[in-house]
Write an enzyme that holds these catalytic residues in place. Sequence first.
Site, PDB file in Angstrom:
ATOM      1  N   LYS A  20      55.588  -1.963 -18.736  1.00 20.16           N
ATOM      2  CA  LYS A  20      55.090  -0.616 -18.517  1.00 20.16           C
ATOM      3  C   LYS A  20      56.272   0.282 -18.146  1.00 20.16           C
ATOM      4  O   LYS A  20      57.279  -0.249 -17.641  1.00 20.16           O
ATOM      5  CB  LYS A  20      54.005  -0.615 -17.450  1.00 20.16           C
ATOM      6  CG  LYS A  20      54.530  -0.711 -16.009  1.00 20.16           C
ATOM      7  CD  LYS A  20      53.429  -0.489 -15.037  1.00 20.16           C
ATOM      8  CE  LYS A  20      53.956   0.066 -13.742  1.00 20.16           C
ATOM      9  NZ  LYS A  20      53.053   0.127 -12.643  1.00 20.16           N
ATOM     10  N   GLU A  78      48.906   0.263  -1.238  1.00 25.35           N
ATOM     11  CA  GLU A  78      50.271  -0.094  -0.827  1.00 25.35           C
ATOM     12  C   GLU A  78      50.584   0.594   0.479  1.00 25.35           C
ATOM     13  O   GLU A  78      50.168   1.735   0.689  1.00 25.35           O
ATOM     14  CB  GLU A  78      51.266   0.342  -1.908  1.00 25.35           C
ATOM     15  CG  GLU A  78      51.084  -0.436  -3.211  1.00 25.35           C
ATOM     16  CD  GLU A  78      51.942   0.113  -4.328  1.00 25.35           C
ATOM     17  OE1 GLU A  78      53.163   0.082  -4.158  1.00 25.35           O
ATOM     18  OE2 GLU A  78      51.381   0.565  -5.333  1.00 25.35           O
ATOM     19  N   ASP A  80      50.619   5.667 -13.305  1.00 26.21           N
ATOM     20  CA  ASP A  80      51.408   4.508 -12.890  1.00 26.21           C
ATOM     21  C   ASP A  80      50.531   3.291 -12.598  1.00 26.21           C
ATOM     22  O   ASP A  80      50.953   2.156 -12.823  1.00 26.21           O
ATOM     23  CB  ASP A  80      52.219   4.873 -11.629  1.00 26.21           C
ATOM     24  CG  ASP A  80      53.265   3.824 -11.276  1.00 26.21           C
ATOM     25  OD1 ASP A  80      53.974   3.378 -12.196  1.00 26.21           O
ATOM     26  OD2 ASP A  80      53.370   3.454 -10.093  1.00 26.21           O
ATOM     27  N   HIS A  82      46.927  -1.147 -14.554  1.00 24.57           N
ATOM     28  CA  HIS A  82      46.444  -2.230 -13.689  1.00 24.57           C
ATOM     29  C   HIS A  82      44.955  -2.102 -13.326  1.00 24.57           C
ATOM     30  O   HIS A  82      44.194  -3.043 -13.484  1.00 24.57           O
ATOM     31  CB  HIS A  82      47.247  -2.288 -12.389  1.00 24.57           C
ATOM     32  CG  HIS A  82      48.724  -2.363 -12.603  1.00 24.57           C
ATOM     33  ND1 HIS A  82      49.306  -3.201 -13.517  1.00 24.57           N
ATOM     34  CD2 HIS A  82      49.749  -1.702 -12.019  1.00 24.57           C
ATOM     35  CE1 HIS A  82      50.626  -3.062 -13.471  1.00 24.57           C
ATOM     36  NE2 HIS A  82      50.916  -2.148 -12.581  1.00 24.57           N
ATOM     37  N   LYS A 135      49.800   5.134  -2.212  1.00 23.31           N
ATOM     38  CA  LYS A 135      50.989   4.767  -1.447  1.00 23.31           C
ATOM     39  C   LYS A 135      50.761   5.097   0.021  1.00 23.31           C
ATOM     40  O   LYS A 135      49.971   5.993   0.347  1.00 23.31           O
ATOM     41  CB  LYS A 135      52.186   5.598  -1.924  1.00 23.31           C
ATOM     42  CG  LYS A 135      52.496   5.445  -3.396  1.00 23.31           C
ATOM     43  CD  LYS A 135      53.275   4.206  -3.649  1.00 23.31           C
ATOM     44  CE  LYS A 135      53.680   4.101  -5.101  1.00 23.31           C
ATOM     45  NZ  LYS A 135      54.131   2.740  -5.417  1.00 23.31           N
TER      46      LYS A 135
HETATM   47  P1  NAP Z   1      66.911  -1.244 -13.640  1.00 27.37           P
HETATM   48  O1  NAP Z   1      67.122  -2.057 -12.432  1.00 27.37           O
HETATM   49  O2  NAP Z   1      67.297   0.194 -13.602  1.00 27.37           O
HETATM   50  O3  NAP Z   1      67.733  -1.951 -14.821  1.00 27.37           O
HETATM   51  C1  NAP Z   1      67.958  -1.320 -16.027  1.00 27.37           C
HETATM   52  C2  NAP Z   1      68.676  -2.250 -16.977  1.00 27.37           C
HETATM   53  O4  NAP Z   1      68.846  -1.538 -18.198  1.00 27.37           O
HETATM   54  C3  NAP Z   1      70.083  -2.684 -16.513  1.00 27.37           C
HETATM   55  O5  NAP Z   1      70.249  -4.040 -16.842  1.00 27.37           O
HETATM   56  C4  NAP Z   1      70.996  -1.801 -17.361  1.00 27.37           C
HETATM   57  O6  NAP Z   1      72.220  -2.383 -17.696  1.00 27.37           O
HETATM   58  C5  NAP Z   1      70.198  -1.692 -18.626  1.00 27.37           C
HETATM   59  N1  NAP Z   1      70.626  -0.535 -19.412  1.00 27.37           N
HETATM   60  C6  NAP Z   1      70.726   0.745 -19.023  1.00 27.37           C
HETATM   61  N2  NAP Z   1      71.188   1.511 -20.040  1.00 27.37           N
HETATM   62  C7  NAP Z   1      71.353   0.683 -21.094  1.00 27.37           C
HETATM   63  C8  NAP Z   1      71.803   0.861 -22.410  1.00 27.37           C
HETATM   64  N3  NAP Z   1      72.179   2.060 -22.874  1.00 27.37           N
HETATM   65  N4  NAP Z   1      71.850  -0.211 -23.222  1.00 27.37           N
HETATM   66  C9  NAP Z   1      71.505  -1.443 -22.781  1.00 27.37           C
HETATM   67  N5  NAP Z   1      71.052  -1.676 -21.530  1.00 27.37           N
HETATM   68  C10 NAP Z   1      71.011  -0.627 -20.699  1.00 27.37           C
HETATM   69  O7  NAP Z   1      65.405  -1.302 -14.146  1.00 27.37           O
HETATM   70  P2  NAP Z   1      64.232  -2.335 -13.748  1.00 27.37           P
HETATM   71  O8  NAP Z   1      63.684  -1.974 -12.420  1.00 27.37           O
HETATM   72  O9  NAP Z   1      64.707  -3.719 -13.952  1.00 27.37           O
HETATM   73  O10 NAP Z   1      63.091  -1.945 -14.803  1.00 27.37           O
HETATM   74  C11 NAP Z   1      63.200  -2.258 -16.178  1.00 27.37           C
HETATM   75  C12 NAP Z   1      61.870  -1.972 -16.858  1.00 27.37           C
HETATM   76  O11 NAP Z   1      60.867  -2.788 -16.297  1.00 27.37           O
HETATM   77  C13 NAP Z   1      61.393  -0.529 -16.691  1.00 27.37           C
HETATM   78  O12 NAP Z   1      60.714  -0.146 -17.857  1.00 27.37           O
HETATM   79  C14 NAP Z   1      60.429  -0.621 -15.537  1.00 27.37           C
HETATM   80  O13 NAP Z   1      59.457   0.401 -15.566  1.00 27.37           O
HETATM   81  C15 NAP Z   1      59.820  -1.978 -15.808  1.00 27.37           C
HETATM   82  N6  NAP Z   1      59.244  -2.617 -14.615  1.00 27.37           N
HETATM   83  C16 NAP Z   1      60.071  -2.976 -13.586  1.00 27.37           C
HETATM   84  C17 NAP Z   1      59.522  -3.613 -12.478  1.00 27.37           C
HETATM   85  C18 NAP Z   1      60.402  -4.072 -11.340  1.00 27.37           C
HETATM   86  O14 NAP Z   1      59.898  -4.770 -10.461  1.00 27.37           O
HETATM   87  N7  NAP Z   1      61.665  -3.727 -11.314  1.00 27.37           N
HETATM   88  C19 NAP Z   1      58.145  -3.862 -12.411  1.00 27.37           C
HETATM   89  C20 NAP Z   1      57.338  -3.463 -13.486  1.00 27.37           C
HETATM   90  C21 NAP Z   1      57.900  -2.855 -14.577  1.00 27.37           C
HETATM   91  P3  NAP Z   1      73.567  -2.108 -16.862  1.00 27.37           P
HETATM   92  O15 NAP Z   1      73.365  -2.877 -15.619  1.00 27.37           O
HETATM   93  O16 NAP Z   1      74.654  -2.652 -17.697  1.00 27.37           O
HETATM   94  O17 NAP Z   1      73.623  -0.620 -16.677  1.00 27.37           O
END
Ligand code: NAP
Length: 490
Positions: A150, A218, A237, A242, A337
């Site tokens: 998502k 939350e 969101d 969900h 929240k």
């Molecule tokens: P994040 O911590 O900001 O990580 C982003 C990732 O994308 C990093 O590995 C970054 O690489 C990479 N990236 C950025 N620009 C890029 C590019 N131009 N080419 C290739 N890779 C690139 O994000 P996140 O929290 O893991 O979330 C990722 C996705 O999962 C989102 O869509 C979010 O909504 C979803 N999501 C996350 C969670 C969670 O718990 N975190 C839960 C549900 C859904 P670099 O490190 O090299 O910059």
Amino acid sequence: MTMKIIPVQPFDLVIFGGTGDLARRKLLPGLFRRDLAGQLPHEARIIAAARRPMRSEEFQAKAEAWLREFVSKEELSEPDLARFLGRLQYLAVDADSSEGWEGLAETLRAGGERIRAFYLAVGPRFFGPICERLGACGAATPDSRIVVEKPLGHDLASARDLNARIAAVFDEAHVYRIDHYLGKETVQNLMALRFANALFEPLWNARHVDHVQITVAENLGLDGRGEYYDRTGALRDMVQNHLLQLLCLTAMEPPGRFEPDLVRDEKVKVLRALAPIGPANVTQTTVRGQHVARNGIPGYLDDVGVASSATESFVALKANVENWRWSGTPFYLRTGKRLRARMSEIAIVFKDAPHSIFPASAGAVHGNVLVIRLQPDEGVTLRMTIKDPGPGGMRLRGAALDMSFANTLGEKVVIPDAYERLVLDVIRGDQTLFMRRDEVEAAWSWIDPILAAWEDQTNGTRPYDPGGSGPEDALLLMHREGRRWRDITG
Ligand code: NAP
């Protein structure tokens, strides 16, 4: 208690965003645990892809540190860790340019014939471009699987656009749209409870159920996601995905068999049966709120860092499923929240017994409530009325038949994290717990008119104090119909 391991075929899993938060906290630890359980074949490779250049050894060192942080000491043995790290490779692949794509295709070709899956753990703006580049460089084969996180669109038009871009490269039979709530044990247990027990099905309808409450509360604020959240809000969101998924699983008809498309067909029918909410009824059926600063706890505007915003950090709404089973039984949904506690549950509130044979001195009859608890402490509770034990005549009291999984199945039972299960479902090719294209679009079709109606309202967002149950109006949504929300407790 030993868990049954269903082995998977050799695979290559490419995690775009392999250095991101999701990969660090959920995907790599989940895959490690599956490896520990003996589920990953020795040929399995996990290829992390992200923007910044790095050698695989450097990535493995980072991964080791993340695993030491997010996997308990008891689960981490040095040989297991070394085996898992040996599966990891890193490739710098830029979603914004042609950098790295040929190398990715080459690495995958070198792996030979095996299951190939791409997990997009990156921001949503990359979903379309990554699919297109995977197609163009030849990394995506006709059988390759794609996993998308998502948010799946911002509204119906953007969801359709995203789905079309994915469909241009991947067949729908290989598209896995994750809603991690569906990977939770209790949510799957809801289906087992309903469809593997004869007890509940005869009662699972408007004749016997007064209403259903679904709460995802939350206690934290925006947790550093302020900018994203302010463009999104709680309805997009949380409710669009969900809460509506939980509603679907609660309300759906029994599918003919437990097969992906039969289950998803039934869920789509529920979404299409939702009575529209628009300008004529939005005020009576929805409440949105925004937490204010109080006692040193920052408010929504502080969290986001803006002077004013109408974005909701809380939503409560009343949804009606217009079909034979549910006509007249409302589904109340609520999420927000900075509420009193972190709590997610589905409560099926049954109608009272038609007539009480007991004298008033026996006390009140407590209505039956079946509670499916997602967090904390996953489990199922059935509230009953029983006789107060001991002499002194007939006195009634409420009691809970409590089936906390940890208590019932033994302390050793490990409830796997939702991602751990879902990633392996992708490798197994089981789409049952993933959303189909039409499901996502049907959900947006219902959400869009609510958003549009809110835009036309002035001062529609109600303030609420942190640590409570949301705005006063959310309580009234129930009270004026003689019902009340269940307490938010941790
Ligand atoms: P994040 O911590 O900001 O990580 C982003 C990732 O994308 C990093 O590995 C970054 O690489 C990479 N990236 C950025 N620009 C890029 C590019 N131009 N080419 C290739 N890779 C690139 O994000 P996140 O929290 O893991 O979330 C990722 C996705 O999962 C989102 O869509 C979010 O909504 C979803 N999501 C996350 C969670 C969670 O718990 N975190 C839960 C549900 C859904 P670099 O490190 O090299 O910059």
